[in-house]
Design a protein around this motif. Structure first.
Motif, PDB file in Angstrom:
ATOM      1  N   TYR A 117       0.830  -1.205   0.000  1.00  0.00           N
ATOM      2  CA  TYR A 117       0.000   0.000   0.000  1.00  0.00           C
ATOM      3  C   TYR A 117       0.866   1.258   0.000  1.00  0.00           C
ATOM      4  O   TYR A 117       0.550   2.243  -0.655  1.00  0.00           O
ATOM      5  CB  TYR A 117      -0.928   0.015   1.212  1.00  0.00           C
ATOM      6  CG  TYR A 117      -2.044   1.026   1.040  1.00  0.00           C
ATOM      7  CD1 TYR A 117      -3.238   0.661   0.427  1.00  0.00           C
ATOM      8  CD2 TYR A 117      -1.884   2.342   1.448  1.00  0.00           C
ATOM      9  CE1 TYR A 117      -4.245   1.584   0.231  1.00  0.00           C
ATOM     10  CE2 TYR A 117      -2.882   3.269   1.262  1.00  0.00           C
ATOM     11  CZ  TYR A 117      -4.067   2.880   0.658  1.00  0.00           C
ATOM     12  OH  TYR A 117      -5.051   3.804   0.460  1.00  0.00           O
TER      13      TYR A 117
ATOM     14  N   LEU B 155       1.817   2.302  -3.361  1.00  0.00           N
ATOM     15  CA  LEU B 155       0.773   2.880  -4.203  1.00  0.00           C
ATOM     16  C   LEU B 155       0.788   4.400  -4.168  1.00  0.00           C
ATOM     17  O   LEU B 155       0.302   5.051  -5.087  1.00  0.00           O
ATOM     18  CB  LEU B 155      -0.615   2.375  -3.770  1.00  0.00           C
ATOM     19  CG  LEU B 155      -0.932   0.927  -4.126  1.00  0.00           C
ATOM     20  CD1 LEU B 155      -2.318   0.561  -3.618  1.00  0.00           C
ATOM     21  CD2 LEU B 155      -0.865   0.702  -5.631  1.00  0.00           C
TER      22      LEU B 155
ATOM     23  N   SER C   2      -2.961   0.128 -10.999  1.00  0.00           N
ATOM     24  CA  SER C   2      -2.600   0.400  -9.606  1.00  0.00           C
ATOM     25  C   SER C   2      -3.510   1.442  -8.977  1.00  0.00           C
ATOM     26  O   SER C   2      -3.911   1.310  -7.815  1.00  0.00           O
ATOM     27  CB  SER C   2      -1.139   0.864  -9.525  1.00  0.00           C
ATOM     28  OG  SER C   2      -0.258  -0.137  -9.997  1.00  0.00           O
TER      29      SER C   2
ATOM     30  N   TRP D  55      -6.019   1.027  -5.810  1.00  0.00           N
ATOM     31  CA  TRP D  55      -6.025   1.944  -4.663  1.00  0.00           C
ATOM     32  C   TRP D  55      -7.452   2.386  -4.342  1.00  0.00           C
ATOM     33  O   TRP D  55      -7.888   2.350  -3.187  1.00  0.00           O
ATOM     34  CB  TRP D  55      -5.140   3.143  -4.991  1.00  0.00           C
ATOM     35  CG  TRP D  55      -5.026   4.156  -3.897  1.00  0.00           C
ATOM     36  CD1 TRP D  55      -5.114   3.934  -2.548  1.00  0.00           C
ATOM     37  CD2 TRP D  55      -4.786   5.548  -4.054  1.00  0.00           C
ATOM     38  NE1 TRP D  55      -4.943   5.110  -1.858  1.00  0.00           N
ATOM     39  CE2 TRP D  55      -4.739   6.110  -2.767  1.00  0.00           C
ATOM     40  CE3 TRP D  55      -4.599   6.375  -5.162  1.00  0.00           C
ATOM     41  CZ2 TRP D  55      -4.521   7.467  -2.556  1.00  0.00           C
ATOM     42  CZ3 TRP D  55      -4.376   7.720  -4.939  1.00  0.00           C
ATOM     43  CH2 TRP D  55      -4.340   8.262  -3.661  1.00  0.00           C
TER      44      TRP D  55
END
Length: 213
Positions: free
Chosen positions: A74, A77, A114, A118
């Motif tokens: 995460y 991201l 991506s 998210w």
């Protein structure tokens, strides 16, 4: 206590990033759709799994929960989202990285997927946190995407000692530091009382007597 909104800012930024990344990809619609749908599927799965971890912590503690999304995938991201929000800069960077048009297309589609992941992660996570809060009543879930080992958000769940009577506000000492504090239920706590930090508002800790936690 009403549940707080979860990640509204992050979801809004992610929506913009997805739109920009789709526009930036300049790929055939079918490839773009595959990248977006793949990202949505992966992000939704990750959000649901993270929600389950939070739910298990709620069931164990029966109280306030701090959810911190500090996993490495995460965290990675964030720079990808920045690239999606700055498509011209990322386009120049991608062209500098490779002369292959196929490689450039793949990199753009990766950014597209991506950012979709998210967005899907935050939506799935937020929905599950809201459901957890609704099912368990007075539950305050505080969501930090990057939990600091120091600083206010790292205080939740720690124990301390009242140094100046809380009735309902006063001061407590946690990890050797003095903090302004208030009791969650408005009760009075005397000096020397052991407490646990349940949530925070700015630099004010909201505490509960340890024997009642």
């Amino acid at each position: 206590m009403q549940p707080r909104p979860f990640g509204i800012t992050h979801v809004g930024i992610a929506v913009v990033a997805v739109f920009l990344s789709v526009w930036f990809a300049e790929a055939p619609p079918r490839l773009t759709a595959v990248a977006v749908l793949g990202g949505v599927a992966l992000g939704t799965w990750a959000g649901v799994m993270a929600g389950r971890r939070v739910e298990s912590r709620v069931d164990r503690s029966g109280g306030v929960v701090l959810y911190a999304e500090d996993s490495m995938p995460y965290v990675l991201l964030w720079p990808i989202a920045v690239l999606a929000l700055l498509p011209f800069a990322s386009g120049a960077m991608i062209r500098a990285m490779t002369e292959s048009s196929d490689a450039q297309l793949v990199l753009r589609l990766l950014i597209c997927g991506s950012t979709a992941a998210w967005l899907a992660h935050d939506v799935a996570m937020g929905r599950r946190l809201r459901r957890i809060a609704a099912e368990r009543g007075a539950l305050d879930v505080q969501w930090f995407h990057a939990r600091s080992a120091v600083g206010p958000e790292g205080m939740i769940g720690k124990t301390g000692e009242v140094t100046s009577s809380c009735a309902p506000d006063g001061y407590v000492r946690v990890d050797g530091e003095l903090w302004r504090a208030e009791t969650i239920d408005g009760s009075s706590l005397g000096e020397g009382q052991r407490v646990i930090v349940r949530r925070l508002n700015g630099l004010v800790l909201f505490v509960e007597a340890l024997e009642r936690a």
